[in-house]
Design a protein around this motif. Structure first.
Motif, PDB file in Angstrom:
ATOM      1  N   PRO A 110      18.788 -18.461  14.935  1.00 37.88           N
ATOM      2  CA  PRO A 110      18.452 -18.461  13.496  1.00 37.88           C
ATOM      3  C   PRO A 110      16.938 -18.510  13.222  1.00 37.88           C
ATOM      4  N   HIS A 111      16.115 -18.355  14.279  1.00 39.66           N
ATOM      5  CA  HIS A 111      14.675 -18.562  14.107  1.00 39.66           C
ATOM      6  C   HIS A 111      14.017 -17.408  13.359  1.00 39.66           C
ATOM      7  N   ILE A 112      14.473 -16.179  13.582  1.00 36.48           N
ATOM      8  CA  ILE A 112      14.040 -15.066  12.747  1.00 36.48           C
ATOM      9  C   ILE A 112      14.962 -15.012  11.547  1.00 36.48           C
ATOM     10  N   ARG A 113      14.405 -15.221  10.371  1.00 39.40           N
ATOM     11  CA  ARG A 113      15.224 -15.351   9.167  1.00 39.40           C
ATOM     12  C   ARG A 113      15.801 -14.020   8.714  1.00 39.40           C
ATOM     13  N   SER A 114      14.958 -12.969   8.777  1.00 41.58           N
ATOM     14  CA  SER A 114      15.410 -11.645   8.356  1.00 41.58           C
ATOM     15  C   SER A 114      14.532 -10.604   9.033  1.00 41.58           C
ATOM     16  N   THR A 115      14.917  -9.344   8.882  1.00 40.86           N
ATOM     17  CA  THR A 115      14.121  -8.286   9.499  1.00 40.86           C
ATOM     18  C   THR A 115      12.734  -8.191   8.862  1.00 40.86           C
ATOM     19  N   GLU A 116      12.512  -8.839   7.714  1.00 40.87           N
ATOM     20  CA  GLU A 116      11.187  -8.865   7.106  1.00 40.87           C
ATOM     21  C   GLU A 116      10.191  -9.669   7.936  1.00 40.87           C
ATOM     22  N   ASP A 117      10.695 -10.478   8.852  1.00 43.47           N
ATOM     23  CA  ASP A 117       9.834 -11.251   9.756  1.00 43.47           C
ATOM     24  C   ASP A 117       9.586 -10.510  11.070  1.00 43.47           C
ATOM     25  N   ILE A 118       9.987  -9.251  11.133  1.00 45.91           N
ATOM     26  CA  ILE A 118       9.753  -8.427  12.321  1.00 45.91           C
ATOM     27  C   ILE A 118       8.847  -7.270  11.889  1.00 45.91           C
ATOM     28  N   HIS A 119       7.632  -7.240  12.410  1.00 46.39           N
ATOM     29  CA  HIS A 119       6.617  -6.293  11.960  1.00 46.39           C
ATOM     30  C   HIS A 119       6.244  -5.352  13.106  1.00 46.39           C
ATOM     31  N   GLY A 120       6.681  -4.099  13.010  1.00 46.97           N
ATOM     32  CA  GLY A 120       6.259  -3.087  13.960  1.00 46.97           C
ATOM     33  C   GLY A 120       4.907  -2.524  13.572  1.00 46.97           C
ATOM     34  N   VAL A 121       4.425  -1.577  14.357  1.00 45.62           N
ATOM     35  CA  VAL A 121       3.087  -1.046  14.128  1.00 45.62           C
ATOM     36  C   VAL A 121       2.951  -0.413  12.742  1.00 45.62           C
ATOM     37  N   ASP A 122       3.983   0.260  12.266  1.00 40.60           N
ATOM     38  CA  ASP A 122       3.902   0.898  10.947  1.00 40.60           C
ATOM     39  C   ASP A 122       3.775  -0.135   9.837  1.00 40.60           C
ATOM     40  N   ASP A 123       4.488  -1.257   9.982  1.00 33.81           N
ATOM     41  CA  ASP A 123       4.411  -2.317   8.978  1.00 33.81           C
ATOM     42  C   ASP A 123       3.009  -2.934   8.951  1.00 33.81           C
ATOM     43  N   ILE A 124       2.435  -3.143  10.138  1.00 31.70           N
ATOM     44  CA  ILE A 124       1.116  -3.760  10.214  1.00 31.70           C
ATOM     45  C   ILE A 124       0.050  -2.838   9.648  1.00 31.70           C
ATOM     46  N   VAL A 125       0.127  -1.561   9.998  1.00 34.84           N
ATOM     47  CA  VAL A 125      -0.848  -0.600   9.471  1.00 34.84           C
ATOM     48  C   VAL A 125      -0.751  -0.527   7.950  1.00 34.84           C
ATOM     49  N   ALA A 126       0.465  -0.518   7.414  1.00 34.81           N
ATOM     50  CA  ALA A 126       0.641  -0.460   5.959  1.00 34.81           C
ATOM     51  C   ALA A 126       0.027  -1.684   5.289  1.00 34.81           C
ATOM     52  N   ALA A 127       0.206  -2.855   5.884  1.00 31.61           N
ATOM     53  CA  ALA A 127      -0.364  -4.078   5.316  1.00 31.61           C
ATOM     54  C   ALA A 127      -1.888  -4.057   5.380  1.00 31.61           C
ATOM     55  N   LEU A 128      -2.439  -3.496   6.450  1.00 32.29           N
ATOM     56  CA  LEU A 128      -3.894  -3.427   6.593  1.00 32.29           C
ATOM     57  C   LEU A 128      -4.509  -2.450   5.592  1.00 32.29           C
ATOM     58  N   ARG A 129      -3.805  -1.371   5.313  1.00 29.62           N
ATOM     59  CA  ARG A 129      -4.311  -0.404   4.331  1.00 29.62           C
ATOM     60  C   ARG A 129      -4.546  -1.058   2.977  1.00 29.62           C
ATOM     61  N   GLU A 130      -3.723  -2.040   2.658  1.00 38.07           N
ATOM     62  CA  GLU A 130      -3.825  -2.711   1.363  1.00 38.07           C
ATOM     63  C   GLU A 130      -4.899  -3.791   1.352  1.00 38.07           C
ATOM     64  N   ARG A 131      -5.554  -4.017   2.499  1.00 42.49           N
ATOM     65  CA  ARG A 131      -6.519  -5.115   2.605  1.00 42.49           C
ATOM     66  C   ARG A 131      -7.821  -4.639   3.249  1.00 42.49           C
ATOM     67  N   PRO A 132      -8.555  -3.765   2.574  1.00 37.21           N
ATOM     68  CA  PRO A 132      -9.797  -3.237   3.165  1.00 37.21           C
ATOM     69  C   PRO A 132     -10.828  -4.314   3.470  1.00 37.21           C
ATOM     70  N   GLN A 133     -10.871  -5.383   2.685  1.00 41.35           N
ATOM     71  CA  GLN A 133     -11.843  -6.443   2.959  1.00 41.35           C
ATOM     72  C   GLN A 133     -11.514  -7.161   4.263  1.00 41.35           C
ATOM     73  N   LEU A 134     -10.242  -7.356   4.544  1.00 41.92           N
ATOM     74  CA  LEU A 134      -9.837  -7.970   5.812  1.00 41.92           C
ATOM     75  C   LEU A 134     -10.226  -7.055   6.963  1.00 41.92           C
TER      76      LEU A 134
END
Length: 517
Positions: A110-134
């Protein structure tokens, strides 16, 4: 829209990016742990008496999805079961399908609550695109972006030198931003002109090149100045963002051969013009002692224009953490075998290197580049080269190169940089003055041996791979290991003679003067 080649990051780079990214995504501060001691924990939020969140970072871009899933299922699931976190988040540079995410959610329940807690490369790249300052906070991540990487790798017309384009891309793989770099970047932003000084090997050229890479990634043209400051006015284009890179603008070992008549006046004029132009920038490098010598000989170089643009790269800028990252990056990107790389994980291997009083990014790079096949214990060789920096070139020049190749290096020293045709003519005269055989085949073989290791050939011009080689050849000639009389007799350009005389006038050049008399 910008994307990122996360495969260009090291494991540690990826963990640091994930720390900042998931701190924002999860809304909690995350601790980061050293490799080898994490017990399956890369990042963690564990407030006293509160729920524990673990973020695991898997930089497995070369291994692929199948191997990653097998490792997680066979190894990591047991670690997570033992840790019993309230929440387990997975971040990876591997592409994950919907089915793969669902399988992992089930496996780690039960440690992974949902698939939203699993981030593949596409998910990470998408999140980074939204954070240019980071992204911009992480220089090496920013360099992996398609805009920056495209400028470095593909936009050759923005650079006058193909070799410089390759060098920028190569240096970016191992560069570690530090206080000296940030200081230089702030100065360039404020003044538009930055003079980077430092002792040999401290990293001033690397800083200058990364300043150029930074501007290139933001759409600026970069032009390398190879002769004198007049090239800036020739290349100047109104309305076009341009950075001019003038490495070793006072020469590598002596002032006079590089600093032409009235160039101090022209240099100050160009500096003032660039300072007043919002779309122009000038980055210059020199050794600290050469600048002090130039100031004594040229009063104008003691002016406020020079002082205000001046910054230095000091060894104190490279604290132990920065040194460790420099070593890690160079080892990670080197041609060492995996077993050899793992040796540097041992404290006894890396600590003597990063804490050495003579620590130098250049010597780290050269040891890994030159000593890979010659030394069974690269870490020990690295410490020996730090103990005696002359050792890395002395063994090669005096014991491993042919006489033809050594004499080629001696000739390049007298020129600084020279065209291929002129180099071959001078080498032929030198060989004849030395009563040695000289033919085109021998010349080409000597040049082939040195090209890419000790010499660089760029657009038909030959120069040293880095200034430390010129320093060694000066020592080599001073110690009487060359045939200075024959070398002098082969000189067809008065500037060659001037370079030799000026080298002899340096504090450790008495042997050259004695041989010339």
């Amino acid at each position: 829209m910008d994307s990122f080649e996360l495969g260009r990051l090291t494991d540690h780079d990826f963990e640091e990016v994930c720390r900042d990214l998931f701190t924002e995504l999860l809304g909690v501060p995350l601790e980061i742990f050293p490799r080898g001691r994490d017990r399956g924990i890369d990042l963690r939020h564990a407030p006293e008496g509160g729920p524990c969140t673990i973020v695991q970072c898997k930089h497995w871009y070369r291994s692929g999805r199948a191997k990653l899933l097998a490792h997680l299922t066979d190894v990591e699931v047991r670690k997570v079961a033992a840790l019993k976190p309230d929440r387990y988040v997975l971040a990876t540079t591997v592409e994950l399908t919907v089915d793969a995410k669902e399988k992992l959610r089930t496996t780690f329940a039960p440690h992974i609550r949902s698939t939203e807690d699993i981030h593949g490369v596409d998910d990470i790249v998408a999140a980074l695109r939204e954070r240019p300052q980071l992204v911009e906070r992480h220089f090496r991540l920013w360099l992996s972006g398609t805009a920056a990487l495209g400028a470095l790798l593909h936009k050759g017309p923005l650079l006058r030198s193909d070799w410089l384009r390759r060098e920028l891309a190569k240096v970016a793989q191992t560069f570690v931003p530090h206080e000296g770099f940030e200081r230089a970047r702030r100065l360039l932003d404020e003044q538009h002109v930055c003079i980077v000084t430092g002792i040999p090997g401290a990293g001033k050229t690397t800083v200058a090149r990364m300043l150029a890479a930074w501007r290139m990634g933001h759409g600026w043209e970069v032009h390398e100045i190879s002769q004198d400051v007049d090239e800036v006015t020739e290349l100047w284009r109104d309305g076009v963002p341009q950075l001019f890179l003038y490495d070793d603008f006072l020469g590598q070992t002596t002032l006079l051969p590089q600093f032409g008549k009235n160039e101090d006046v022209r240099l100050l004029s160009v500096m003032r013009a660039i300072r007043d132009a919002p779309d122009k920038a000038l980055v210059m490098t020199t050794r600290h002692y050469l600048l002090e010598e130039a100031r004594r000989k040229h009063d104008r170089l003691a002016s406020d224009d020079v002082r205000d643009a001046l910054t230095g790269i000091r060894l104190t800028d490279l604290d132990l953490l920065t040194r460790g990252r420099i070593l890690y990056n160079h080892v990670h990107r080197s041609a060492l075998r995996p077993l050899q790389k793992r040796q540097f994980a041992a404290r006894d291997a890396w600590l003597p290197v990063v804490s050495h009083r003579n620590f130098s990014p250049r010597l780290i790079e050269e040891t890994l580049r030159i000593d890979l096949k010659r030394e069974p214990d690269v870490a020990t060789a690295m410490v020996a080269n730090l103990d005696n920096p002359r050792r890395i070139w002395e063994r090669i020049v005096e014991n491993e190169l042919t006489e033809e190749a050594v004499q080629l290096l001696e000739i390049v020293f007298t020129y600084g940089s020279v065209g291929l045709v002129e180099l071959e003519e001078t080498w032929t005269w030198y060989r004849r003055e030395s009563e040695r055989e000289a033919d085109g085949r021998r010349f080409r073989h000597a040049l082939q041996v040195l090209d890419g290791t000790m010499l660089v050939i760029d657009e038909g011009v030959v120069s040293f791979h880095n200034p430390s080689i010129a320093d060694y050849i000066r020592f080599h000639l001073n110690a009487g290991r060359g045939q200075l009389g024959a070398l002098l007799a082969s000189c067809g350009d008065m500037q060659q003679v001037v370079r030799l005389v000026d080298a002899g006038r340096l504090a450790d050049g008495g042997g050259i003067i004695t041989q010339l008399m």
